[in-house]
Write an enzyme that holds these catalytic residues in place. Structure first.
Site, PDB file in Angstrom:
ATOM      1  N   GLU A 112       0.817  -1.223   0.000  1.00 47.39           N
ATOM      2  CA  GLU A 112       0.000   0.000   0.000  1.00 47.39           C
ATOM      3  C   GLU A 112       0.852   1.275   0.000  1.00 47.39           C
ATOM      4  O   GLU A 112       2.078   1.220   0.036  1.00 47.39           O
ATOM      5  CB  GLU A 112      -0.983  -0.033   1.184  1.00 47.39           C
ATOM      6  CG  GLU A 112      -2.383  -0.462   0.793  1.00 47.39           C
ATOM      7  CD  GLU A 112      -2.977   0.438  -0.302  1.00 47.39           C
ATOM      8  OE1 GLU A 112      -2.509   1.576  -0.496  1.00 47.39           O
ATOM      9  OE2 GLU A 112      -3.907  -0.006  -0.984  1.00 47.39           O
ATOM     10  N   HIS A 113       0.153   2.392   0.015  1.00 46.82           N
ATOM     11  CA  HIS A 113       0.773   3.714  -0.122  1.00 46.82           C
ATOM     12  C   HIS A 113       1.934   3.922   0.867  1.00 46.82           C
ATOM     13  O   HIS A 113       1.884   3.493   2.009  1.00 46.82           O
ATOM     14  CB  HIS A 113      -0.281   4.811   0.114  1.00 46.82           C
ATOM     15  CG  HIS A 113      -0.837   4.789   1.505  1.00 46.82           C
ATOM     16  ND1 HIS A 113      -0.277   5.502   2.539  1.00 46.82           N
ATOM     17  CD2 HIS A 113      -1.865   4.101   2.036  1.00 46.82           C
ATOM     18  CE1 HIS A 113      -0.952   5.271   3.647  1.00 46.82           C
ATOM     19  NE2 HIS A 113      -1.926   4.423   3.380  1.00 46.82           N
ATOM     20  N   ASN A 114       2.973   4.570   0.398  1.00 48.49           N
ATOM     21  CA  ASN A 114       4.125   4.991   1.210  1.00 48.49           C
ATOM     22  C   ASN A 114       4.925   3.848   1.839  1.00 48.49           C
ATOM     23  O   ASN A 114       5.758   4.095   2.721  1.00 48.49           O
ATOM     24  CB  ASN A 114       3.700   5.963   2.319  1.00 48.49           C
ATOM     25  CG  ASN A 114       3.029   7.192   1.766  1.00 48.49           C
ATOM     26  OD1 ASN A 114       1.803   7.276   1.748  1.00 48.49           O
ATOM     27  ND2 ASN A 114       3.806   8.143   1.278  1.00 48.49           N
ATOM     28  N   SER A 132       2.558   2.790   4.740  1.00 43.33           N
ATOM     29  CA  SER A 132       3.741   3.324   5.443  1.00 43.33           C
ATOM     30  C   SER A 132       4.535   2.269   6.213  1.00 43.33           C
ATOM     31  O   SER A 132       5.069   2.545   7.284  1.00 43.33           O
ATOM     32  CB  SER A 132       3.323   4.445   6.402  1.00 43.33           C
ATOM     33  OG  SER A 132       2.626   5.436   5.700  1.00 43.33           O
TER      34      SER A 132
END
Ligand code: COA
Length: 187
Positions: A112-114, A132
């Protein structure tokens, strides 16, 4: 490979000769600099030490690592992907995610994102990383493992199949279970 203007000229295998799926085995890891090839990707699964060793040998032999990405993988345009990675069908790599070099992302993995993956990280099929998350070099995330957001997983560690990781995992550590607990050190 075709999209990158490249073609597969053969496999390198220290234990076999002949061909695999109609593709010739063209050498062994000790003669990489003599091959009629200019680039490579490591096809070894699971054995992260062997992946790392052969990757370094290929770089030393002057070959260039290239990414092999299935057309059914979904990669956000803001994601940064290093070199020499294999990313299989159904994988999703999100907004501002970063992938190092020589990683093996199996089918249906979600990054997922980051999220940030180091080098030679392997995600077995269906592993899911929430946002993250950081994963150190030479670490394996087992099949179907789930990791919650903002977790840090160290280098040379293993997350067992089906684990649910709720806490950071140090370097050189094997965790498993729901919730994941330390099983042993990874020597
Ligand atoms: C976590 C793992 C590395 C542990 O391997 P290991 O150190 O050889 O562990 P063992 O098989 O000796 O098992 C030790 C104990 O942990 C338990 N255990 C092992 N793996 C487990 C897992 N994934 N989840 C829960 N418990 C697990 C075993 O049942 C055993 O428990 P017991 O002592 O009560 O009998 C391994 O089981 C694993 O999950 N590997 C990932 C495999 C994978 O995802 N492959 C994908 C290929 S693409």
């Amino acid at each position: 490979l075709k999209q990158q203007g490249r073609e597969l000229v053969g496999f390198v295998d220290d234990n076999k000769e002949g061909e695999v799926d109609g593709i010739n085995i063209i050498g062994k890891t000790d003669n990489l600099s003599e091959l009629d090839a200019d680039s490579f990707v490591i096809g070894i699964g699971m054995n992260l030490k062997a992946r790392d060793l052969v990757f370094k040998k290929a770089i030393d032999a002057g070959l260039e690592p290239v990414n092999v990405i299935d057309e059914k993988a979904i990669i956000d345009k803001t994601a940064k992907i290093g070199k020499g990675n294999i990313i299989l069908a159904g994988s999703v790599i999100g907004h501002f995610a970063k992938i190092g070099d020589n990683c093996f992302i199996f089918s249906n993995s979600i990054i997922e994102h980051n999220c940030e993956l180091g080098n030679n990280v392997q995600l077995a099929p269906g592993a899911s990383l929430a946002g993250s998350i950081k994963i150190g070099d030479n670490t394996l995330i087992g099949i179907g493992a789930n990791i919650i957001e903002e977790i840090k997983i160290g280098e040379n560690s293993i997350v067992g199949a089906g684990a649910v990781v709720l806490n950071d995992v140090p370097d050189n550590t094997v965790v498993a279970g729901v919730p994941a607990k330390e099983l042993r050190k990874n020597e």
